[in-house]
Enzyme design. Structure first.
Site, PDB file in Angstrom:
ATOM      1  N   SER A 174       0.788  -1.230   0.000  1.00 63.69           N
ATOM      2  CA  SER A 174       0.000   0.000   0.000  1.00 63.69           C
ATOM      3  C   SER A 174       0.823   1.284   0.000  1.00 63.69           C
ATOM      4  CB  SER A 174      -0.977  -0.003   1.168  1.00 63.69           C
ATOM      5  OG  SER A 174      -0.317  -0.302   2.366  1.00 63.69           O
ATOM      6  N   HIS A 202      -5.552  -3.530  -2.457  1.00 65.22           N
ATOM      7  CA  HIS A 202      -5.240  -2.597  -3.544  1.00 65.22           C
ATOM      8  C   HIS A 202      -5.184  -3.287  -4.911  1.00 65.22           C
ATOM      9  CE1 HIS A 202      -4.393   0.973  -1.122  1.00 65.22           C
ATOM     10  NE2 HIS A 202      -3.873   0.147  -0.228  1.00 65.22           N
ATOM     11  N   LYS A 233     -11.718   0.452  -1.347  1.00 65.19           N
ATOM     12  CA  LYS A 233     -10.742   1.148  -2.192  1.00 65.19           C
ATOM     13  C   LYS A 233     -11.299   1.298  -3.608  1.00 65.19           C
ATOM     14  CE  LYS A 233      -7.424   0.710   1.216  1.00 65.19           C
ATOM     15  NZ  LYS A 233      -6.671  -0.184   2.051  1.00 65.19           N
TER      16      LYS A 233
HETATM   17  C1  LIG Z   1      -6.615  -0.394   3.424  1.00 63.10           C
HETATM   18  C2  LIG Z   1      -6.050  -1.730   3.686  1.00 63.10           C
HETATM   19  C3  LIG Z   1      -6.614  -2.569   4.649  1.00 63.10           C
HETATM   20  C4  LIG Z   1      -7.727  -2.113   5.532  1.00 63.10           C
HETATM   21  O1  LIG Z   1      -8.928  -2.020   4.842  1.00 63.10           O
HETATM   22  P1  LIG Z   1     -10.102  -1.113   5.411  1.00 63.10           P
HETATM   23  O2  LIG Z   1     -11.304  -1.577   4.697  1.00 63.10           O
HETATM   24  O3  LIG Z   1      -9.739   0.302   5.110  1.00 63.10           O
HETATM   25  O4  LIG Z   1     -10.170  -1.365   6.898  1.00 63.10           O
HETATM   26  C5  LIG Z   1      -6.090  -3.836   4.772  1.00 63.10           C
HETATM   27  N1  LIG Z   1      -5.037  -4.242   4.025  1.00 63.10           N
HETATM   28  C6  LIG Z   1      -4.452  -3.449   3.118  1.00 63.10           C
HETATM   29  C7  LIG Z   1      -3.307  -3.948   2.322  1.00 63.10           C
HETATM   30  C8  LIG Z   1      -4.938  -2.158   2.930  1.00 63.10           C
HETATM   31  O5  LIG Z   1      -4.347  -1.363   2.057  1.00 63.10           O
END
Ligand SMILES: *Cc1c(COP(=O)(O)O)cnc(C)c1O
Length: 391
Positions: A174, A202, A233
């Site tokens: 990320s 992602h 996302k």
């Molecule tokens: C954003 C993210 C999460 C958390 O997801 P949310 O729905 O925002 O709680 C978990 N793992 C990765 C790799 C992320 O980028």
């Protein structure tokens, strides 16, 4: 009581501040009455403010109400929750899927469901914080391998006697925007009889024409591969899921504490996620537009000599060496009407500006960002001879 500790953070330039919008999410946002070009969101496809998601949420609210009232196991779920799980299983080509309340809650619930005391987890050093927390909660012995180091991982696997082993990795990292070598890792897991848990937060909606990391390589879904992904996302909604074989999903529903002991997502949120998957399957040009914009941004930055580190995706970090200068760059951009956040320790070891591009940015907006970066004082420090990305 915490004043001294807050001051300490401030002295180290580590005090964080929250920026709240008064507009919807998108390439242009309004903050404190001023408009900013936005290069910070994970809304890669612009679905967060798509009218069809808001419309689906509104109709579901009318029909099922807003709140869900209880956990799934106590009738907090609706037929929409089941429908979304079916859709996800189809989308990921797995036997089954289960919806979680967020990516954070998925990782902290599923990892302890897959591994417990006496078992062994292998985790990439750059995995997301929620994975780190999930590993801690599991009480399994956790070995952290160097970033994307398949050979190092193999050595660790060979040395481990435990009967139950789980390899855990982000598909797209990320903060760095690079992709895990999942083909090699999955071959390794197969040879060593390990489970493979992939956090595709992602990758979902971004890689493999939107279907995610496995479709990108491609890797066939196997009973020993568990995919986790988020709706928060690229899909522009909220919540997360696990997808895999029917028995592993049934096991997760029965043992993941964040699933059992937490209220189900509200029906309007679920309806928006269903709509997002429908749009993604229908609007095939969206993912292509995202990658076209990624190419525009990367070419612009590289021609100007900026170091985009290991980026291979629409997450494009720009290396700025030290914390003060990274903050200075972010402030310079902010003054020029552009939001591009500084990311610093402890989130990452090396400070950087983390840019994310979306399918909705225009060519002109991307050029404005690169021009503004070039105008900064930091250019003369970091400029190296221009090169262009070849692929
Ligand atoms: C954003 C993210 C999460 C958390 O997801 P949310 O729905 O925002 O709680 C978990 N793992 C990765 C790799 C992320 O980028």
């Amino acid at each position: 009581m915490f004043e001294d500790r807050l001051l300490e953070l401030k002295d180290k330039d580590l005090l964080r501040s929250i920026i709240d919008r008064s507009s919807s999410q998108g390439p242009v946002i309004t903050v404190n009455g001023r408009r900013y070009l936005n290069f910070s969101s994970n809304d890669y496809l612009g679905l967060a403010s798509h009218p069809d998601l808001a419309g689906a949420a509104a109709s579901a609210g009318k029909r099922y109400g807003f709140g869900s009232g209880a956990s799934r196991l106590l009738a907090g779920g609706t037929v929409l929750h089941k429908k979304l799980e079916k859709k996800i299983a189809g989308f990921k080509a797995t036997e089954a899927a289960v919806v979680f309340n967020s990516g954070y809650s998925a990782n902290t619930g599923i990892i302890p469901a897959l591994a417990a005391e006496g078992d062994v987890i292998f985790s990439d050093e750059l995995n997301h914080a929620s994975i780190i927390d999930g590993c801690r909660l599991s009480r399994a012995k956790t070995f952290v391998y160097s970033h994307k180091d398949v050979r190092g991982l193999e050595k660790m696997l060979t040395k481990t006697k435990a009967s139950k082993k789980v390899v855990v990795t982000d598909s797209v990292f990320s903060m760095d925007g690079d992709i895990a070598p999942l083909k090699d890792i999955s071959d390794l897991c197969k040879r060593h009889g390990c489970l493979l848990y992939i956090d595709d937060a992602h990758g979902t909606g971004v890689l493999g024409n939107g279907r995610g990391a496995l479709a990108h390589f491609p890797i066939r879904p196997e009973p020993w591969i568990i995919q986790m992904g988020t709706f928060s996302k690229a899909l522009g909604s909220y919540g997360a899921f696990a997808a895999g074989s029917a028995d592993v999903i049934e096991w997760i529903k029965n043992t993941a504490r964040s699933f059992i002991f937490s209220t189900a997502l509200p029906p309007p949120v679920i309806a928006a996620s269903i709509e997002a998957i429908r749009l993604l399957s229908k609007k095939t040009g969206l993912v292509a537009a995202l990658w076209e914009n990624r190419k525009r941004l990367v070419n612009g930055l590289m021609q100007a000599g900026w170091d985009i580190m290991a980026s291979e995706t629409p997450i494009v970090p720009v290396k700025i060496e030290d914390i003060k200068e990274t903050l200075g760059m972010s402030e310079h951009l902010w003054k020029n009407g552009i939001y591009a956040p500084a990311i610093r320790p402890p989130s990452v070891a090396e400070p950087r500006i983390r840019l994310t591009v979306s399918a909705l940015h225009t060519e002109r907006q991307i050029k404005m960002l690169v021009d503004a970066m070039n105008m900064s004082n930091y250019k003369k420090i970091y400029k190296s001879p221009g090169r262009q990305e070849t692929k």
